[in-house]
Design a protein around this motif. Structure first.
Motif, PDB file in Angstrom:
ATOM      1  N   ASP A   1     -18.826 -15.238  10.883  1.00 20.11           N
ATOM      2  CA  ASP A   1     -19.315 -14.201  11.799  1.00 20.11           C
ATOM      3  C   ASP A   1     -18.251 -13.129  12.018  1.00 20.11           C
ATOM      4  O   ASP A   1     -18.543 -11.929  12.019  1.00 20.11           O
ATOM      5  N   VAL A   2     -17.020 -13.578  12.226  1.00 21.05           N
ATOM      6  CA  VAL A   2     -15.915 -12.640  12.466  1.00 21.05           C
ATOM      7  C   VAL A   2     -15.762 -11.706  11.275  1.00 21.05           C
ATOM      8  O   VAL A   2     -15.675 -10.483  11.423  1.00 21.05           O
ATOM      9  N   ILE A   3     -15.761 -12.264  10.084  1.00 19.86           N
ATOM     10  CA  ILE A   3     -15.605 -11.460   8.870  1.00 19.86           C
ATOM     11  C   ILE A   3     -16.801 -10.535   8.672  1.00 19.86           C
ATOM     12  O   ILE A   3     -16.640  -9.381   8.266  1.00 19.86           O
ATOM     13  N   ALA A   4     -17.994 -11.008   9.003  1.00 22.49           N
ATOM     14  CA  ALA A   4     -19.187 -10.171   8.862  1.00 22.49           C
ATOM     15  C   ALA A   4     -19.129  -8.956   9.784  1.00 22.49           C
ATOM     16  O   ALA A   4     -19.574  -7.863   9.410  1.00 22.49           O
ATOM     17  N   ILE A   5     -18.562  -9.115  10.959  1.00 27.53           N
ATOM     18  CA  ILE A   5     -18.502  -8.011  11.917  1.00 27.53           C
ATOM     19  C   ILE A   5     -17.291  -7.116  11.676  1.00 27.53           C
ATOM     20  O   ILE A   5     -17.407  -5.885  11.677  1.00 27.53           O
ATOM     21  N   LEU A   6     -16.133  -7.721  11.446  1.00 21.95           N
ATOM     22  CA  LEU A   6     -14.890  -6.948  11.354  1.00 21.95           C
ATOM     23  C   LEU A   6     -14.462  -6.603   9.932  1.00 21.95           C
ATOM     24  O   LEU A   6     -13.628  -5.731   9.739  1.00 21.95           O
ATOM     25  N   GLY A   7     -14.990  -7.303   8.963  1.00 20.83           N
ATOM     26  CA  GLY A   7     -14.504  -7.138   7.601  1.00 20.83           C
ATOM     27  C   GLY A   7     -13.346  -8.097   7.368  1.00 20.83           C
ATOM     28  O   GLY A   7     -13.147  -9.034   8.140  1.00 20.83           O
TER      29      GLY A   7
END
Length: 77
Positions: A7-13
């Motif tokens: 989720d973190v990577i999906a939102i922040l890259g």
């Protein structure tokens, strides 16, 4: 629902593992992180839309992400 690393990577890259761990430690939700990211990227627009300033976990995430942004900008200088 609590955040996952995906989720973190999906939102922040792309984010380093230490920062992901820091974000996950806040026990924030996907919505919390998305709102914090919106504040980081367009705080003036959100204020003009009448949104109240971030609080709680969103405010914690804004602080955490702002620190990252400041460090990144200092590295580029």
């Amino acid at each position: 629902m609590t955040l996952s690393a995906k989720d973190v990577i999906a939102i922040l890259g792309p984010v380093d593992e230490t920062r992901i761990a820091d974000i996950l430690a806040t026990e924030a939700t996907v919505d919390d992180l998305a709102e914090a990211w919106a504040w980081i990227n367009s705080d003036e627009a959100l204020i003009n839309a009448g949104r109240s300033l971030p609080s709680g976990k969103v405010a914690d995430l804004v602080d955490l992400l702002s620190t990252d942004m400041d460090e990144f900008e200092n590295e580029e200088s």
